[in-house]
Design an enzyme around this catalytic site. Structure first.
Site, short mmCIF file in Angstrom:
data_model
loop_
_atom_site.label_atom_id
_atom_site.label_comp_id
_atom_site.label_asym_id
_atom_site.label_seq_id
_atom_site.Cartn_x
_atom_site.Cartn_y
_atom_site.Cartn_z
CD GLU A 229 45.54 47.79 37.16
OE1 GLU A 229 46.23 47.95 36.12
OE2 GLU A 229 45.34 48.70 37.99
CG HIS A 230 44.98 40.05 40.88
ND1 HIS A 230 45.37 39.21 39.85
CD2 HIS A 230 45.23 39.37 42.03
CE1 HIS A 230 45.84 38.09 40.35
NE2 HIS A 230 45.76 38.15 41.67
N PRO A 231 46.96 41.56 38.43
CG PRO A 231 49.19 40.87 38.54
CD PRO A 231 47.99 41.15 39.40
CB THR A 233 41.62 42.68 36.91
OG1 THR A 233 42.62 43.61 37.37
CG2 THR A 233 41.23 41.76 38.05
#
Length: 337
Positions: A229-231, A233
């Site tokens: 996941e993107h940081p 999120t």
């Protein structure tokens, strides 16, 4: 007080400002007024299901500050993933390649194009002003959809999922897309993401390779991003995990981000959910709950104190009752915060 309610057409400028001013990039919330207006129109019809027939409902909610009247967040709930079309993801699997003569055995990870999650209920279209993410409003915006889900279970699937944004590089590009999608479309990630927002992901997936994709053939940078996941999120994921969602073998076809999934019976909100008649009282202690009305068209959800005593009634204060458009004897749904 903050409240989650159905979106309406006058919220469109506020949603546009939210997306532009905070640099929010959500595929299902395109920065295209005509497409955004279509989404809001579908949501309005969906909330009015008692009068209008909508084959594949989509419900969009906004988080409003009642004191200022400002919209500080938005989120959506799609009743059936794909809305009549295949809902594509990649499914991660391992293939065994072995040679008895050479005494070699290798386990190779591969991606299969899949539409197994078609028909699931999808939590999507989440965006919020960053300064409010560390407040109760964050949990309210994420979980109010689940309160709505609990109140109107017959509209939804027992299986829920949500796609989490994947990792991007410093240029805002997806190494995953660069290694797969761009090879077949010759367009960059931002353009593909925009087309998916104003059209659908279906037209992209239909042109993607139908054969398994062997991960070792992708760039090392792309392999590192798969199912990560993107940081930004991280908070979303923590809340979803606490709610009962888990990571799966499915990943997004654009950026390789994780797809989280849960069954209805495993949801914290569902397990804690009750609906009882209310008593309105100025003398209310109790604990913090998510509290909602039971109206499809005029759904409202807030966080507030509630006393759940013995019997079929609960006590809330007048301010909460007014915000939820409830009066003494009305039924409210509630679940522990």
């Amino acid at each position: 007080m903050q409240i989650v309610r159905p979106v309406n057409v006058i919220d469109i400028p506020a949603i546009e400002r939210l997306l532009v001013e905070n640099g929010v990039n959500v595929t299902s919330l395109p920065q295209d007024r005509d497409r955004l207006a279509e989404i809001v129109s579908l949501s309005t019809k969906s909330f009015n299901l008692e009068q209008e027939a909508v084959e594949f409902p989509f419900f969009m909610f906004v988080l409003e500050d009642l004191e200022t009247g400002s919209v500080i967040g938005v989120c959506g709930l799609e009743a059936s993933a794909g809305s009549g079309y295949p809902f594509f993801n990649y499914r991660l699997e391992d293939l065994i390649h072995a040679s008895h003569h050479l005494e070699v055995k290798n386990q190779i990870p591969v991606l299969h194009l899949s539409h197994e999650l078609t028909g699931s209920t999808v939590l999507k279209s989440f965006a919020m002003k960053p300064e409010h993410k560390h407040t109760d409003g964050f949990a309210l915006l994420v979980r109010a959809r689940l309160m709505f889900y609990c109140a109107f279970q017959s509209l939804f699937s027992d299986r829920l999922c949500t796609e989490i944004q994947g990792v991007l590089n410093e240029q805002g590009e997806s190494e995953f897309w660069n290694s797969i999608g761009q090879k077949f479309f010759d367009i960059d990630f931002a353009t593909a993401d925009y087309y998916a927002g104003v059209k659908s992901k279906t037209f992209i997936a239909e042109l993607m390779p139908q054969h398994p994709i062997y991960l070792p053939l992708l760039s090392p940078e792309a392999q590192e991003t798969i199912n990560r996941e993107h940081p930004q999120t991280a908070m979303n994921c923590q809340l979803f995990f606490a709610e009962g969602f888990t990571k799966t073998r499915f990943v997004d076809i654009f950026d390789g981000g994780p797809v989280l999934m849960a069954q209805k019976q495993s949801l914290k909100t569902f397990k804690d959910y009750h609906a009882k008649q209310i008593k309105v009282s100025h003398q209310v202690g109790g604990l913090k709950y998510l509290i909602s009305n039971q109206s499809l068209r005029d759904f409202r959800c807030v966080i507030g104190n509630l006393v759940d005593g013995v019997g079929d009634t609960v006590r809330i204060n007048p301010e909460i009752a007014d915000a939820l458009q409830l009066e003494a004897g009305s039924v409210a749904g509630y679940s522990m915060l």
